[in-house]
Design an enzyme around this catalytic site. Structure first.
Site, short mmCIF file in Angstrom:
data_model
loop_
_atom_site.label_atom_id
_atom_site.label_comp_id
_atom_site.label_asym_id
_atom_site.label_seq_id
_atom_site.Cartn_x
_atom_site.Cartn_y
_atom_site.Cartn_z
N PHE B 46 0.78 -1.24 0.00
CA PHE B 46 0.00 0.00 0.00
C PHE B 46 0.81 1.30 0.00
CE2 PHE B 46 -3.77 -2.57 1.67
CZ PHE B 46 -4.42 -2.53 0.45
N GLY B 48 3.26 2.12 -1.57
CA GLY B 48 3.71 2.47 -2.93
C GLY B 48 2.63 2.33 -3.98
N HIS B 49 1.42 1.97 -3.56
CA HIS B 49 0.35 1.73 -4.55
C HIS B 49 -0.99 2.15 -3.97
CE1 HIS B 49 -2.19 -0.40 -7.50
NE2 HIS B 49 -1.11 -0.47 -8.24
N TYR B 50 -1.27 3.48 -3.86
CA TYR B 50 -0.35 4.55 -4.24
C TYR B 50 -0.17 5.47 -3.04
CZ TYR B 50 -1.57 2.93 -8.92
OH TYR B 50 -1.77 2.15 -10.02
N ILE B 55 -4.64 1.55 -3.06
CA ILE B 55 -5.51 0.65 -3.83
C ILE B 55 -4.79 -0.69 -3.90
CG2 ILE B 55 -6.65 0.21 -6.04
CD1 ILE B 55 -6.40 3.17 -6.68
#
Lengths: 170, 140
Positions: B46, B48-50, B55
């Site tokens: 999470f 890093g995304h984003y 998401i």
């Protein structure tokens, strides 16, 4: 060529989910080649059993697909970067099909993603290609469909999810 | 589930992007096998995304289908290995706190197994996934 900073200007992905290291060739509207080095200090190896064999150290196949798709994302958006998922148009993967996994990828391998743009419509782009290690194909990608969608669609979806609830309510 | 930082790290047999483990809640004896899994906010993807807008990555939904498939594989006494993602369609996003259910259907094809799955949150279908497996673990 795009270095990591150039890639970060295009993609919203960040550590630990930024899975493209370098773009070595980019022919607009046509093709792209990108590199991703696999190492055993990526967080996916945390908690791996001490007696895990070589197979257990295989790079997660789903992340191999993700890494390739991110390379496709760079080809799709390098000239209209929007590294913010909360505004404007965001890139979403609609479908992925005919991905054949030929052999495992291990720490120490450097993936070479070859992405070809098959067709570009107004808000949809279709890609195909493969990933190689040392000249050997490790994965074929038959078809990836990427759609540009308003960020508002995502933020509206989140409003309906547990993530939108105040802490402690979930 | 509490953040695992202070506790013992659970040893896992293979590297993977998702900490959560799908639980079998219907074994297929009287219907298609089904697993459920809760997507906790502390999943390591999470941040890093984003950043600022977590998401659950679509490929991580595929990963959970993959693991659910491994847990329900019908090949008697043999392990199965993922050979192809025949198709996957991403239909709606998955967010932290969502509970994902995965319904699976196995069919024997010529020389391989096919696993068709529907992954859904409480809001509806998140993805449909079709995977191809072969028995054994020898690389192609």
């Amino acid at each position: 060529m795009l270095t990591t900073t150039g890639i970060k200007r295009v993609l919203p992905h960040r550590y630990p989910m930024l899975l493209v290291d370098r773009v070595t060739e980019l022919v607009p509207e046509e093709r792209l080649t990108a590199l991703k080095a696999v190492t055993c200090n990526e967080p996916w190896y945390e908690g791996l059993a001490e007696d895990a064999d070589d197979e257990g150290h295989g790079y997660p196949q789903t992340l191999l697909v993700e890494s390739w798709c991110q390379a496709a994302g760079v080809l799709a958006a390098w000239d209209k970067p929007n590294p913010d998922v909360l505004s404007g148009q965001v890139m979403l993967f609609g479908s992925i099909s005919d991905v054949v996994l030929h052999r495992p990828v291990y720490p120490g391998d450097v993936l070479e993603h070859r992405v070809r743009l098959v067709r570009a419509l107004s808000d949809t782009v279709i890609f195909e290609g493969e990933a190689l290690v040392g000249g050997e194909t490790v994965m074929e990608v038959g078809r990836v469909v990427m759609a540009m969608r308003p960020a508002a669609e995502l933020t509206a979806a989140r409003e309906q999810s547990p993530a939108a609830q105040p802490a402690g309510v979930q | 589930m509490a953040a695992p930082a202070a506790g013992p790290v659970r040893a896992v047999p293979a590297a993977g992007p998702v900490r959560a483990v799908p639980l079998l809640d219907r074994d297929g004896a009287d219907g298609a096998p089904r697993t459920t899994v809760r997507i906790d906010a502390d999943e390591r993807v999470f941040p890093g995304h984003y950043p600022g807008f977590p998401i659950f990555p679509g490929v991580c939904v595929v990963e959970l289908v993959h693991r659910s498939a491994l847990a329900t594989a019908p090949a008697p006494g043999a392990r199965v290995t993922l050979r192809a993602v025949e198709s996957t369609r991403f239909l709606s996003p998955v967010f932290p706190g969502d509970r994902l259910t995965v319904e699976l259907k196995w069919t024997r094809r010529e020389g391989h197994w096919r696993c068709e799955a529907v992954a859904a949150t409480d809001r509806g279908r998140a993805a449909t996934v079709r995977l191809r497996f072969t028995e054994g673990s020898t690389p192609c």
